[in-house]
Design a protein around this motif. Structure first.
Motif, PDB file in Angstrom:
ATOM      1  N   ARG A  46      41.136  34.898  65.140  1.00  0.00           N
ATOM      2  CA  ARG A  46      40.761  35.627  66.355  1.00  0.00           C
ATOM      3  C   ARG A  46      40.184  34.610  67.334  1.00  0.00           C
ATOM      4  O   ARG A  46      39.085  34.080  67.129  1.00  0.00           O
ATOM      5  N   LEU A  47      40.910  34.317  68.402  1.00  0.00           N
ATOM      6  CA  LEU A  47      40.575  33.192  69.268  1.00  0.00           C
ATOM      7  C   LEU A  47      39.226  33.323  69.964  1.00  0.00           C
ATOM      8  O   LEU A  47      38.534  32.328  70.179  1.00  0.00           O
ATOM      9  N   ASP A  48      38.831  34.537  70.336  1.00  0.00           N
ATOM     10  CA  ASP A  48      37.587  34.665  71.104  1.00  0.00           C
ATOM     11  C   ASP A  48      36.345  34.443  70.255  1.00  0.00           C
ATOM     12  O   ASP A  48      35.231  34.435  70.774  1.00  0.00           O
ATOM     13  N   GLY A  49      36.515  34.230  68.947  1.00  0.00           N
ATOM     14  CA  GLY A  49      35.364  33.918  68.108  1.00  0.00           C
ATOM     15  C   GLY A  49      35.009  32.443  68.090  1.00  0.00           C
ATOM     16  O   GLY A  49      33.997  32.051  67.504  1.00  0.00           O
ATOM     17  N   PHE A  50      35.838  31.613  68.721  1.00  0.00           N
ATOM     18  CA  PHE A  50      35.646  30.166  68.676  1.00  0.00           C
ATOM     19  C   PHE A  50      35.380  29.628  70.076  1.00  0.00           C
ATOM     20  O   PHE A  50      36.094  29.942  71.018  1.00  0.00           O
ATOM     21  N   THR A  51      34.355  28.798  70.195  1.00  0.00           N
ATOM     22  CA  THR A  51      34.040  28.187  71.483  1.00  0.00           C
ATOM     23  C   THR A  51      34.278  26.683  71.467  1.00  0.00           C
ATOM     24  O   THR A  51      33.936  25.994  72.412  1.00  0.00           O
ATOM     25  N   THR A  52      34.834  26.161  70.381  1.00  0.00           N
ATOM     26  CA  THR A  52      35.271  24.770  70.322  1.00  0.00           C
ATOM     27  C   THR A  52      36.688  24.748  69.785  1.00  0.00           C
ATOM     28  O   THR A  52      37.110  25.643  69.058  1.00  0.00           O
ATOM     29  N   GLU A  53      37.426  23.721  70.134  1.00  0.00           N
ATOM     30  CA  GLU A  53      38.824  23.652  69.757  1.00  0.00           C
ATOM     31  C   GLU A  53      39.048  22.980  68.416  1.00  0.00           C
ATOM     32  O   GLU A  53      39.993  23.310  67.696  1.00  0.00           O
ATOM     33  N   ALA A  54      38.213  22.012  68.044  1.00  0.00           N
ATOM     34  CA  ALA A  54      38.450  21.265  66.806  1.00  0.00           C
ATOM     35  C   ALA A  54      37.133  20.814  66.207  1.00  0.00           C
ATOM     36  O   ALA A  54      36.258  20.310  66.911  1.00  0.00           O
ATOM     37  N   TYR A  55      36.983  20.996  64.916  1.00  0.00           N
ATOM     38  CA  TYR A  55      35.771  20.571  64.222  1.00  0.00           C
ATOM     39  C   TYR A  55      36.028  20.559  62.722  1.00  0.00           C
ATOM     40  O   TYR A  55      37.006  21.114  62.225  1.00  0.00           O
ATOM     41  N   ASP A  56      35.152  19.904  61.985  1.00  0.00           N
ATOM     42  CA  ASP A  56      35.183  19.863  60.529  1.00  0.00           C
ATOM     43  C   ASP A  56      33.925  20.521  59.986  1.00  0.00           C
ATOM     44  O   ASP A  56      32.879  20.538  60.644  1.00  0.00           O
ATOM     45  N   GLY A  57      33.997  21.036  58.769  1.00  0.00           N
ATOM     46  CA  GLY A  57      32.822  21.607  58.124  1.00  0.00           C
ATOM     47  C   GLY A  57      32.965  21.560  56.620  1.00  0.00           C
ATOM     48  O   GLY A  57      34.073  21.414  56.088  1.00  0.00           O
ATOM     49  N   ARG A  58      31.838  21.661  55.928  1.00  0.00           N
ATOM     50  CA  ARG A  58      31.835  21.632  54.467  1.00  0.00           C
ATOM     51  C   ARG A  58      32.035  23.037  53.910  1.00  0.00           C
ATOM     52  O   ARG A  58      31.435  23.995  54.375  1.00  0.00           O
TER      53      ARG A  58
ATOM     54  N   ILE B  81      35.883  19.114  52.713  1.00  0.00           N
ATOM     55  CA  ILE B  81      35.874  19.149  54.167  1.00  0.00           C
ATOM     56  C   ILE B  81      37.093  19.916  54.659  1.00  0.00           C
ATOM     57  O   ILE B  81      38.232  19.607  54.299  1.00  0.00           O
ATOM     58  N   ILE B  82      36.843  20.929  55.479  1.00  0.00           N
ATOM     59  CA  ILE B  82      37.900  21.732  56.097  1.00  0.00           C
ATOM     60  C   ILE B  82      37.983  21.337  57.571  1.00  0.00           C
ATOM     61  O   ILE B  82      36.969  21.311  58.277  1.00  0.00           O
ATOM     62  N   HIS B  83      39.192  21.023  58.012  1.00  0.00           N
ATOM     63  CA  HIS B  83      39.411  20.651  59.409  1.00  0.00           C
ATOM     64  C   HIS B  83      40.121  21.799  60.120  1.00  0.00           C
ATOM     65  O   HIS B  83      41.182  22.247  59.691  1.00  0.00           O
ATOM     66  N   ILE B  84      39.536  22.282  61.198  1.00  0.00           N
ATOM     67  CA  ILE B  84      40.094  23.376  61.994  1.00  0.00           C
ATOM     68  C   ILE B  84      40.360  22.863  63.403  1.00  0.00           C
ATOM     69  O   ILE B  84      39.461  22.320  64.053  1.00  0.00           O
ATOM     70  N   ASP B  85      41.582  23.025  63.856  1.00  0.00           N
ATOM     71  CA  ASP B  85      41.953  22.616  65.208  1.00  0.00           C
ATOM     72  C   ASP B  85      42.665  23.796  65.864  1.00  0.00           C
ATOM     73  O   ASP B  85      43.856  24.014  65.647  1.00  0.00           O
ATOM     74  N   ILE B  86      41.908  24.564  66.633  1.00  0.00           N
ATOM     75  CA  ILE B  86      42.457  25.772  67.252  1.00  0.00           C
ATOM     76  C   ILE B  86      43.553  25.417  68.253  1.00  0.00           C
ATOM     77  O   ILE B  86      44.601  26.062  68.310  1.00  0.00           O
ATOM     78  N   ALA B  87      43.333  24.382  69.046  1.00  0.00           N
ATOM     79  CA  ALA B  87      44.299  24.004  70.074  1.00  0.00           C
ATOM     80  C   ALA B  87      45.630  23.579  69.463  1.00  0.00           C
ATOM     81  O   ALA B  87      46.701  23.919  69.978  1.00  0.00           O
ATOM     82  N   ALA B  88      45.568  22.852  68.352  1.00  0.00           N
ATOM     83  CA  ALA B  88      46.782  22.379  67.689  1.00  0.00           C
ATOM     84  C   ALA B  88      47.329  23.387  66.688  1.00  0.00           C
ATOM     85  O   ALA B  88      48.367  23.141  66.073  1.00  0.00           O
ATOM     86  N   ARG B  89      46.610  24.505  66.514  1.00  0.00           N
ATOM     87  CA  ARG B  89      47.009  25.557  65.561  1.00  0.00           C
ATOM     88  C   ARG B  89      47.101  25.002  64.149  1.00  0.00           C
ATOM     89  O   ARG B  89      48.028  25.269  63.402  1.00  0.00           O
ATOM     90  N   ARG B  90      46.062  24.225  63.756  1.00  0.00           N
ATOM     91  CA  ARG B  90      46.046  23.596  62.441  1.00  0.00           C
ATOM     92  C   ARG B  90      44.801  24.002  61.667  1.00  0.00           C
ATOM     93  O   ARG B  90      43.724  24.194  62.217  1.00  0.00           O
TER      94      ARG B  90
END
Length: 203
Positions: free
Chosen positions: A46-58, A150-159
């Motif tokens: 759900r795109l409106d839940g994210f305010t950054t395009e790419a980040y990593d987290g544990r 580590i999980i990498h999420i890139d909303i802009a790249a759809r990854r």
């Protein structure tokens, strides 16, 4: 509960604040499909839940939404964690459970937490990714995620990717990964035969 990481440059991993890169905020609503090593067959964001395009987290891994909710109440979830809730994709379950987790995080003042599940996301708000496929019960990559991966999420790249060797872990675990059972009868038969939620739970 939104992912509101404002870092503009690379940040070293420190504790739970495992933010490697965060780009400018996203302002687009609606849904999108992400693919990657964590979800080879796709997942829904759900795109409106994210305010950054790419980040990593544990990763913080749980076998049910109830276990994840208990961890929030026990203070075991920290800012920037990525909560993995698996084994929810093989049976219909209360999508409101994710809403309960989101509300508990907000009530505890814990921000920048992302929820990822192989079940439906329902009307849950915030940084939520659902219907990860293949599901855990289908031996998809989500079944082999460990705490602190580590999980990498890139909303802009759809990854959506996991920075770990899932194939090696799968090869090391030939048995089925913690499949749930539901007792005898029709419900158990359904649990064995139903497919991933990305195929509408069809036989």
């Amino acid at each position: 509960m939104q992912s509101q990481i404002n870092t503009q440059t690379a940040t070293p991993l420190m504790g739970s604040a495992a933010v490697v890169r965060a780009s400018q905020a996203t302002n687009i609503g609606g849904f999108a499909i992400l693919h990657g090593s964590l979800a080879p067959a796709g997942c829904v964001v759900r795109l409106d839940g994210f305010t950054t395009e790419a980040y990593d987290g544990r990763a913080r891994v749980f076998e049910s939404a109830g276990d994840a909710l208990a961890a929030v109440h026990a203070g075991r979830i920290r800012e920037c964690d990525i909560v993995i809730i698996r084994h929810e994709g093989d049976m219909a379950y209360r999508a409101d459970d994710l809403g309960d987790i989101s509300a508990a995080l907000e009530g505890a003042g814990i921000e920048r937490v992302t929820l990822i599940t192989d079940g439906h996301i329902g009307a849950c708000s915030g940084a939520v990714i659902g219907q990860v496929a293949p599901s855990a019960s289908a031996r998809g990559p989500i079944a082999y995620v460990n705490d602190d991966d580590i999980i990498h999420i890139d909303i802009a790249a759809r990854r959506i990717d996991i920075l770990a060797d899932i194939d090696m872990r799968r090869a090391a675990r030939m048995q089925k990964p913690g499949q749930k059972t539901f007792g005898a009868g029709a419900l158990e038969k359904y649990a064995r035969m139903v497919t991933s939620v990305t195929r509408d739970g069809s036989f």
